[in-house]
Write a protein that holds these residues in place. Structure first.
Motif, short mmCIF file in Angstrom:
data_model
loop_
_atom_site.label_atom_id
_atom_site.label_comp_id
_atom_site.label_asym_id
_atom_site.label_seq_id
_atom_site.Cartn_x
_atom_site.Cartn_y
_atom_site.Cartn_z
N LYS A 1 11.63 -2.07 -0.32
CA LYS A 1 10.43 -1.50 0.34
C LYS A 1 9.30 -2.52 0.47
O LYS A 1 8.31 -2.24 1.15
CB LYS A 1 9.93 -0.29 -0.45
CG LYS A 1 10.86 0.90 -0.42
CD LYS A 1 10.24 2.11 -1.07
CE LYS A 1 10.12 1.98 -2.57
NZ LYS A 1 9.64 3.20 -3.24
N LEU A 2 9.43 -3.69 -0.17
CA LEU A 2 8.33 -4.67 -0.17
C LEU A 2 7.93 -5.16 1.23
O LEU A 2 6.73 -5.24 1.52
CB LEU A 2 8.68 -5.86 -1.06
CG LEU A 2 8.48 -5.64 -2.57
CD1 LEU A 2 8.87 -6.89 -3.34
CD2 LEU A 2 7.03 -5.27 -2.88
N THR B 1 0.73 1.51 -5.36
CA THR B 1 1.36 1.30 -6.67
C THR B 1 1.10 2.46 -7.63
O THR B 1 1.98 2.79 -8.44
CB THR B 1 0.85 0.00 -7.30
OG1 THR B 1 -0.59 0.02 -7.34
CG2 THR B 1 1.30 -1.20 -6.50
N THR C 1 12.75 -0.92 -5.06
CA THR C 1 11.38 -1.43 -4.92
C THR C 1 11.35 -2.67 -4.03
O THR C 1 10.49 -2.80 -3.15
CB THR C 1 10.80 -1.77 -6.30
OG1 THR C 1 10.85 -0.60 -7.12
CG2 THR C 1 9.35 -2.24 -6.18
N ILE C 2 12.30 -3.59 -4.24
CA ILE C 2 12.34 -4.83 -3.45
C ILE C 2 12.63 -4.52 -1.98
O ILE C 2 12.07 -5.16 -1.08
CB ILE C 2 13.39 -5.80 -4.03
CG1 ILE C 2 12.90 -6.33 -5.40
CG2 ILE C 2 13.66 -6.96 -3.09
CD1 ILE C 2 13.93 -7.16 -6.14
N PHE D 1 5.75 -2.61 2.72
CA PHE D 1 4.46 -2.57 2.02
C PHE D 1 3.56 -3.70 2.48
O PHE D 1 2.37 -3.47 2.76
CB PHE D 1 4.70 -2.66 0.51
CG PHE D 1 3.47 -3.08 -0.27
CD1 PHE D 1 2.38 -2.22 -0.38
CD2 PHE D 1 3.40 -4.32 -0.87
CE1 PHE D 1 1.25 -2.61 -1.07
CE2 PHE D 1 2.27 -4.71 -1.57
CZ PHE D 1 1.20 -3.85 -1.68
N PHE D 2 4.09 -4.93 2.57
CA PHE D 2 3.26 -6.07 2.98
C PHE D 2 2.75 -5.88 4.41
O PHE D 2 1.59 -6.20 4.71
CB PHE D 2 4.07 -7.37 2.88
CG PHE D 2 4.32 -7.82 1.46
CD1 PHE D 2 3.30 -7.81 0.52
CD2 PHE D 2 5.58 -8.23 1.06
CE1 PHE D 2 3.53 -8.20 -0.79
CE2 PHE D 2 5.82 -8.63 -0.25
CZ PHE D 2 4.79 -8.61 -1.17
#
Length: 634
Positions: A581-582, A600, A578-579, A585-586
């Motif tokens: 891909k952040l 989400t 998850t981290i 995502f941002f």
């Protein structure tokens, strides 16, 4: 003699036969082509009788067997979809021919394509930052900055941050149908200018001045959808292929005004009884309607940027083998070229690319800008001379000030008036970046009768204001842009390019795809949990566990605690994924690809059954083995 006569007669007969065959072949093939033309004409005649709505969705498609077939572009079968993509593959191979044909079709019925003119006047960008040792990202400084920020908000202490000017009184006009090159040494403020013009400037920077699109201020439309900003940072999902990355971007950003343009084209052509070019017609219909519309645009852009050779290769990262750095830079460009936005702001797109590839990419963009009428500002660090010649206008920044902003033809004239000349064997782009540098400026001084002195950037900027190009820009900025001349489709007022249903579907499909690519992690963790459950069962193996004392309760609590701990640690592997891909995502959230909830929700929906499966594995193995209450209600 008789033998010679026979041979001569035989040769004549062969020539007669060959001429008969050649005539017969010509007649045969011409008859075949006439039949095909007649069949196509009949199908077009039938197509013209349809209502505009149906006509915009129906195309004449040549199948692999040679059969001409009327198809509904919105409802294509697998074979028809393959035939369609094969038919329009030429678009990426001959980009200029496609654009010229498209422009001819639009001009023939008198449709005006949307264009954007960007004006910026007295633009200032400032940042507040700690300097010296306070600027270092240490734990002590982090806590001190937070406490000082709270104290400043309550007006208990003075703000110790220092103001740093990034852009100072920058003014200019970026016109459609023209390519603009943004030059300047590192730290000149190029990225900040592009971010400000594209409406994506971070909130930590303070901006003042006016930025106007076609006479409209930035709060009258959605600038992040009307313009496309191509970052110099390559942030992508490593587990996706090049095609999947660009295709996701195309699905999120939608088709823009393409469908409205197609409907208007069909209506006017029907009124004026005009038969469109079949190849252009089927491409426009495929790119504006049906499920394959994102795939059509994706294939086109991949071919234009030379990414079709690695389209099915994973993007990759430091831990996963993928495409090269130059190809990754082109993927970043392709991700934003599929946008329907009419203004392009591109930051250092040539990093990691050779001069030939850079030339081809910039030339393709130039063809689009000149023929279709887009607006483009491209920042390049050291463009080759042949790439430099592709641009129409030059913006030269140095120390946050505009040294020159105008046509490429007058830039050397301006510096010659200041006493500096570009040597014959020197690239003009290199000269422009060095002429404002204190270290390199002296070698270009040509006034031998005067002693050389360093000319600062501020003096260059002031001299440009009195130069005839600077005077022309100032006069043009004084006359406001007529809002009535702005095309209704030029500026976007909706926040997202597709419906919430389409955005949610795109995110769900991507999440499922990422789970398949990372399936080894989930299978490994489930296997690991199974082994640990068997071990735990043997440690706490009690067929008839007593529950009469505190000690017995401690054994139960120990088994429960160990079970909860194992399930929790089993889920920690997901945190790393998850981290990672952040950042992507941002980036996509800030560029208005999708709202945060559509990203989400799919993850929550898809990962919840996985968590339940892990719990089921643990409980199924340990519950009766350890000796918990066998009652179903418990």
């Amino acid at each position: 003699m008789d033998d010679a006569g026979e041979i001569h007669a035989f040769g004549r007969s062969l020539r007669r036969e060959s001429s008969v065959w050649s005539r017969g072949g010509e007649e045969l093939f011409s008859r075949s082509s006439r039949d095909e033309d007649d069949e196509e004409a009949l199908r077009w005649a039938a197509l013209e009788k349809l209502p505009t709505y149906d006509r915009a969705r129906t195309a004449v498609l040549a199948m692999p067997e040679g059969e001409l077939k009327e198809v509904n572009v919105e409802k294509l079968g697998a074979q028809e979809k393959h035939a369609l993509l094969q038919r329009i593959a030429w678009v990426g191979d001959d980009h200029e021919r496609f654009l010229s044909k498209f422009k001819d079709r639009v001009d023939r019925v008198g449709i005006q394509l949307p264009t954007i003119e960007v004006r910026y006047d007295n633009l200032n960008v400032e940042a507040e930052a700690y300097v010296g040792s306070r600027g270092l990202p240490t734990i002590l400084n982090t806590y001190a900055n937070v406490l000082e920020g709270l104290a400043n908000a309550l007006h208990l202490t003075q703000n110790k941050k220092r103001k740093i000017s990034i852009l100072h009184n920058v003014s200019g006009i970026i016109k459609p149908h023209r390519m603009t090159l943004l030059l300047g040494p590192p730290g000149a403020g190029k990225t900040s200018l592009l971010l400000a013009l594209a409406g994506t400037l971070p909130s930590s920077l303070k901006m003042s001045g006016d930025i106007i699109y076609n006479g409209h201020t930035m709060d009258e439309f959605v600038p992040r959808r009307s313009a496309a900003y191509v970052s110099q940072h390559d942030l992508h999902m490593a587990e996706l292929t090049v095609r999947e990355t660009v295709n996701f971007s195309a699905k999120c950003q939608g088709i823009g005004h393409r469908f409205d343009l197609l409907m208007e084209l069909s209506r006017r052509e029907k009124e004026e009884n005009i038969k469109p070019d079949p190849e252009i017609d089927i491409y426009l219909k495929a790119a504006a309607t049906g499920e394959q519309k994102a795939e059509v645009v994706t294939n086109h852009i991949l071919k234009v940027l030379g990414l079709d050779i690695c389209a099915d290769t994973l993007v990759g990262n430091n831990m996963l083998r993928g495409i090269s750095g130059g190809q990754k830079k082109r993927v970043t460009t392709a991700e934003m070229l599929v946008t329907p936005g009419r203004a392009l702001f591109m930051d250092e797109i040539s990093t990691g690319l050779d001069s030939s590839t850079t030339f081809q990419i910039v030339n393709s963009i130039r063809q689009t800008i000149h023929i279709i009428g887009g607006t483009a500002v491209i920042a390049l660090l050291q463009p080759a001379p042949e790439t430099y010649e592709l641009f129409d206008d030059i913006i030269l920044l140095s120390d946050g000030q505009v040294v020159y902003n105008g046509p490429r033809e007058h830039v050397l004239e301006f510096f010659k008036s200041m006493g500096f000349k570009c040597p014959e064997r020197k690239g003009v782009a290199d000269f422009l970046q060095e002429v404002t540098s204190r270290k390199d400026q002296g070698q270009y001084w040509i006034n031998s009768d005067e002693t050389y002195r360093y000319v600062p950037v501020k003096e260059f900027a002031e001299a440009f204001q009195s130069f005839h190009v600077g005077q022309a820009i100032k006069s043009e900025l004084a006359v406001p842009f007529d809002k009535n001349g702005s095309h209704p489709a030029a500026l976007k007022t909706s926040q997202y390019g597709a419906s919430m249903k389409e955005l949610l579907k795109a995110n769900i499909n991507r999440e499922v795809l990422l789970m398949k690519r990372n399936s080894f992690v989930y299978i490994f963790k489930a296997t690991q949990l199974t082994i640990m459950a068997i071990i735990a069962m043997t440690v706490f193996l009690r067929i008839n566990m007593h529950h009469d004392s505190v000690t017995d309760g401690g054994i139960y609590m120990g088994a429960l605690f160990f079970g909860i701990l194992m399930i929790m640690f089993n889920g920690l592997a997901e945190v790393g994924l998850t981290i990672a891909k952040l950042p992507v995502f941002f980036k996509q959230r800030n560029l208005l690809f999708f709202p945060a909830w559509t990203y989400t929700l799919p993850s929550w929906l898809i990962k919840t059954p996985l968590s339940l499966l892990n719990v089921t594995i643990w409980v199924g193995i340990t519950y009766y083995g350890i000796g918990f209450d066998p009652n179903v209600q418990r």
